[in-house]
Design a protein around this motif. Structure first.
Motif, PDB file in Angstrom:
ATOM      1  N   GLU A 286      46.056  44.393  52.691  1.00 25.79           N
ATOM      2  CA  GLU A 286      46.507  43.042  52.347  1.00 25.79           C
ATOM      3  C   GLU A 286      45.640  42.404  51.255  1.00 25.79           C
ATOM      4  O   GLU A 286      45.124  41.289  51.404  1.00 25.79           O
ATOM      5  N   VAL A 287      45.507  43.110  50.159  1.00 27.19           N
ATOM      6  CA  VAL A 287      44.700  42.616  49.040  1.00 27.19           C
ATOM      7  C   VAL A 287      45.490  41.575  48.263  1.00 27.19           C
ATOM      8  O   VAL A 287      46.631  41.806  47.859  1.00 27.19           O
ATOM      9  N   ALA A 288      44.864  40.413  48.057  1.00 30.45           N
ATOM     10  CA  ALA A 288      45.474  39.340  47.274  1.00 30.45           C
ATOM     11  C   ALA A 288      44.532  38.971  46.136  1.00 30.45           C
ATOM     12  O   ALA A 288      43.354  38.710  46.356  1.00 30.45           O
ATOM     13  N   LEU A 289      45.058  38.984  44.906  1.00 33.73           N
ATOM     14  CA  LEU A 289      44.250  38.574  43.755  1.00 33.73           C
ATOM     15  C   LEU A 289      45.164  38.100  42.633  1.00 33.73           C
ATOM     16  O   LEU A 289      46.356  38.384  42.626  1.00 33.73           O
ATOM     17  N   THR A 290      44.568  37.391  41.698  1.00 35.72           N
ATOM     18  CA  THR A 290      45.279  36.956  40.494  1.00 35.72           C
ATOM     19  C   THR A 290      44.385  37.197  39.286  1.00 35.72           C
ATOM     20  O   THR A 290      43.159  37.124  39.379  1.00 35.72           O
ATOM     21  N   ILE A 291      45.008  37.497  38.147  1.00 37.04           N
ATOM     22  CA  ILE A 291      44.295  37.581  36.872  1.00 37.04           C
ATOM     23  C   ILE A 291      45.132  36.861  35.830  1.00 37.04           C
ATOM     24  O   ILE A 291      46.347  37.064  35.734  1.00 37.04           O
ATOM     25  N   ARG A 292      44.494  36.026  35.050  1.00 35.97           N
ATOM     26  CA  ARG A 292      45.187  35.227  34.045  1.00 35.97           C
ATOM     27  C   ARG A 292      45.050  35.855  32.661  1.00 35.97           C
ATOM     28  O   ARG A 292      44.121  36.664  32.433  1.00 35.97           O
ATOM     29  N   PRO A 293      45.936  35.557  31.733  1.00 42.07           N
ATOM     30  CA  PRO A 293      45.838  36.127  30.388  1.00 42.07           C
ATOM     31  C   PRO A 293      44.464  35.852  29.777  1.00 42.07           C
ATOM     32  O   PRO A 293      43.965  34.717  29.807  1.00 42.07           O
ATOM     33  N   GLY A 294      43.855  36.879  29.234  1.00 39.90           N
ATOM     34  CA  GLY A 294      42.550  36.735  28.605  1.00 39.90           C
ATOM     35  C   GLY A 294      41.384  36.771  29.554  1.00 39.90           C
ATOM     36  O   GLY A 294      40.220  36.705  29.130  1.00 39.90           O
ATOM     37  N   GLU A 295      41.657  36.911  30.843  1.00 41.17           N
ATOM     38  CA  GLU A 295      40.594  36.897  31.851  1.00 41.17           C
ATOM     39  C   GLU A 295      40.226  38.320  32.264  1.00 41.17           C
ATOM     40  O   GLU A 295      41.074  39.209  32.306  1.00 41.17           O
ATOM     41  N   ILE A 296      38.943  38.534  32.577  1.00 43.48           N
ATOM     42  CA  ILE A 296      38.479  39.812  33.097  1.00 43.48           C
ATOM     43  C   ILE A 296      38.038  39.606  34.540  1.00 43.48           C
ATOM     44  O   ILE A 296      37.091  38.865  34.811  1.00 43.48           O
ATOM     45  N   LEU A 297      38.742  40.258  35.456  1.00 50.89           N
ATOM     46  CA  LEU A 297      38.359  40.252  36.860  1.00 50.89           C
ATOM     47  C   LEU A 297      37.666  41.568  37.162  1.00 50.89           C
ATOM     48  O   LEU A 297      38.278  42.637  37.082  1.00 50.89           O
ATOM     49  N   GLY A 298      36.371  41.508  37.473  1.00 52.58           N
ATOM     50  CA  GLY A 298      35.616  42.703  37.819  1.00 52.58           C
ATOM     51  C   GLY A 298      35.695  42.980  39.308  1.00 52.58           C
ATOM     52  O   GLY A 298      35.708  42.054  40.121  1.00 52.58           O
ATOM     53  N   ILE A 299      35.758  44.255  39.649  1.00 55.66           N
ATOM     54  CA  ILE A 299      35.785  44.666  41.050  1.00 55.66           C
ATOM     55  C   ILE A 299      34.564  45.527  41.319  1.00 55.66           C
ATOM     56  O   ILE A 299      34.372  46.583  40.706  1.00 55.66           O
ATOM     57  N   ALA A 300      33.708  45.060  42.240  1.00 55.14           N
ATOM     58  CA  ALA A 300      32.515  45.800  42.639  1.00 55.14           C
ATOM     59  C   ALA A 300      32.724  46.347  44.047  1.00 55.14           C
ATOM     60  O   ALA A 300      33.582  45.883  44.791  1.00 55.14           O
ATOM     61  N   GLY A 301      31.905  47.319  44.412  1.00 50.41           N
ATOM     62  CA  GLY A 301      31.984  47.886  45.756  1.00 50.41           C
ATOM     63  C   GLY A 301      31.410  49.273  45.781  1.00 50.41           C
ATOM     64  O   GLY A 301      31.365  49.963  44.762  1.00 50.41           O
ATOM     65  N   ILE A 302      30.934  49.671  46.936  1.00 52.63           N
ATOM     66  CA  ILE A 302      30.494  51.047  47.109  1.00 52.63           C
ATOM     67  C   ILE A 302      31.711  51.950  46.984  1.00 52.63           C
ATOM     68  O   ILE A 302      32.777  51.652  47.533  1.00 52.63           O
TER      69      ILE A 302
END
Length: 541
Positions: A286-302
């Protein structure tokens, strides 16, 4: 040398040269390591670091030059000879036997014996326990290595080297597979070894770690040592410049885009997206996320906590069992990978050889793949070879793909230049959404700099970017917001300006500053995330 550090050199190399046929791996290398210091060794891929370390542990013999240990010229005739001289090495890829115990691995092949014949297991366990206690490693000598974490296995490797009086310990990329918390613990271990008078030669490409723990750093470029510096007061950019022979762009987006996306409608929306593996276990929950134009969403994790599945769910390579994927309002949940690409999605996968390229095909064919019609390369229903070569030549020049001609098999290029081929092909699509996983894995600092610039330039043009990386420094440098994946869930999303390695590391391990798990929600402002506490290491400042 141009360092101000003084003291007795425990190890000195002068004019070391090593060739493999016509290839010069090391050309007149000099290195001086002082007793009781932590000395970092940095250089780009292929600079000669591994060859030099293999010479120091006797795997290779130099063609010329001199090695002195504690002031005496020595010929290191093999690993056993290196061990007799007090030189031990912990390799990046562990050499432990998982089915054996900690004690058995520490003394593998050199067990204490009774009457010179029978292995004395009691003495071995006692000696291993004393060593573990001496160096502050809370490990059970009788525990099987297969039951240990990666960080614990690394400690066994270190004790294994120290068990035979290694006064000079070589650590080869020791943090490559560690979590942020384990990296912090290793930095403490290295500092403890220095306090006990051990000398540590620390090979790494992570400049923050150099700053965190090393007293001095020697930089190797093209088989030559180009400088040794005290790390105090030395900027990371200076080290990077020595590595590549010019000033290096160091990305830092942390303060540049704060508030820039407030009120901007999302381009990519994931609404409670779930996926399952072949056994029916949820790999995305149930992953929920948004990314807007020109935006960088980084995903971290082991690694192994759902990052790969997230990239595949967004790009259509993995079937979604619940939730929705929306791109610019269009429901792409059931769309094929091709349909998603046509809708404006581009993908730079984490494994460029397995999924990003066809190694046997030419650079031109790899650049043209999926771009033939978009680039105007099709004439009368056939691909025009002259147009394809001209197109590829332009991309080779624009993206500085070194050692490449249009007809060069792409598999013969270096890792960094293969990655540039993938980046050039995907960005040629002028995508609305760019999904990029592990963009600089296995590439040197020069290629990393180039790839970072291209990602930032794409965002500047209005592309929404989903960036997945196991390198926290990369995520922090490039992202506007950072999400953390844990066991298939997105447990925290915060603005990068509020992020620290400690806070992210706590979320990655399943805890926040108050000892609880993350919220599991997508919070553009970071308001629902619990802040981590603790003082940042020098490397993260």
């Amino acid at each position: 040398m141009d360092s101000t550090t003084t003291g007795a050199p425990v190890l000195r190399l002068r004019g070391i040269r090593k060739t493999f046929g016509p290839k010069v791996a090391i050309d007149s290398m000099d290195l001086e390591v002082t007793a009781g210091e932590v000395h970092a060794l940095c250089g780009e891929n292929g600079a000669g670091k591994s060859t030099l370390m293999n010479i120091l542990v006797g795997i290779h013999q130099p063609d010329s030059g001199e090695i002195t240990v504690r002031g005496r010229p020595e010929r290191i005739d093999g690993p056993a000879g290196a061990s007799r001289l007090g030189i031990g090495m912990v390799h990046q890829h562990f050499t432990l036997v998982p089915s054996m115990t900690v004690a058995e691995n520490i003394y593998l092949g050199r067990q204490p014996r009774r009457w010179g014949l029978l292995a004395d297991r009691r003495a071995m366990r006692r000696a291993a326990g004393e060593l573990l206690e001496r160096y502050g490693f809370p490990l059970d000598p009788d525990q099987r290595v297969s039951e240990l974490t990666v960080g614990q296995r690394q400690r066994v490797e270190i004790v294994k080297a120290l068990a035979f009086d290694a006064e000079i310990l070589i650590l080869d990329e020791p943090t490559a597979v560690l979590t942020p918390a384990e990296v912090d613990e290793l930095m403490d271990v290295i500092a403890g070894l220095r306090e006990r008078g051990r000398t540590v030669l620390f090979i790494t490409h992570k400049l923050r770690e150099v700053k965190a723990v090393a007293d001095r750093v020697t930089v190797i470029r093209h088989g030559l040592s180009v400088g040794t510096r005290d790390t105090e007061g030395l900027a990371e950019s200076e080290i990077a410049g020595l590595m590549v022979g010019r000033s290096v762009f160091m990305a830092d987006r942390r303060q540049t885009t704060a508030g820039a996306f407030d009120g901007v409608p999302a381009l990519l929306e994931l609404d409670a997206v779930s996926c399952e593996n072949a056994e029916g276990r949820r790999t995305l929950d149930e992953v929920a996320l948004t990314i807007r134009p020109g935006e960088i969403l980084g995903i971290a994790g082991i690694e192994g906590n759902g990052q790969t599945e997230l990239a595949e769910a967004v790009t259509g390579l993995r079937r979604i069992t619940g939730g929705r994927v929306l791109l610019d309002g269009r429901d792409l949940t059931s769309a094929t990978p091709r349909e998603r690409r046509e809708a404006g999605t581009a993908f730079i996968p984490e494994d460029r050889l397995d999924r990003g390229l066809s190694p046997e095909m030419s650079v031109a064919e790899n650049l043209g793949a999926s771009n033939y019609r978009r680039a105007g390369l099709v004439r009368r229903g056939m691909v025009s070879q002259s147009a394809l070569r001209a197109y590829a030549s332009g991309r080779i020049t624009e993206f500085d793909i070194r050692g490449a001609q249009p007809d060069t098999p792409v598999g013969t290029l270096s890792g960094g230049n293969m990655q540039k081929v993938v980046v050039a092909r995907e960005l040629a699509r002028e995508p609305a959404l760019l999904v990029v996983a592990q963009p600089t894995r296995g590439v040197d600092i020069g290629a990393s700099e180039f790839v970072h610039r291209q990602i930032l330039a794409a965002a500047t043009r209005g592309t929404a970017v989903l960036l997945i990386s196991s390198e926290l420094s990369e995520v922090l440098a490039l992202s506007d917001r950072i999400g953390v994946m844990l066991q298939g869930r997105l447990v925290e999303v915060i603005d990068t300006a509020e992020a620290t390695e400690t806070r992210l590391g706590l979320a990655m391990s399943g805890a926040t500053g108050d000892g609880t798990g993350g919220s599991g929600t997508d919070d553009p402002g970071g308001a629902t995330a619990q802040a981590g506490t603790g003082t940042e290491r020098k490397a993260a400042s």
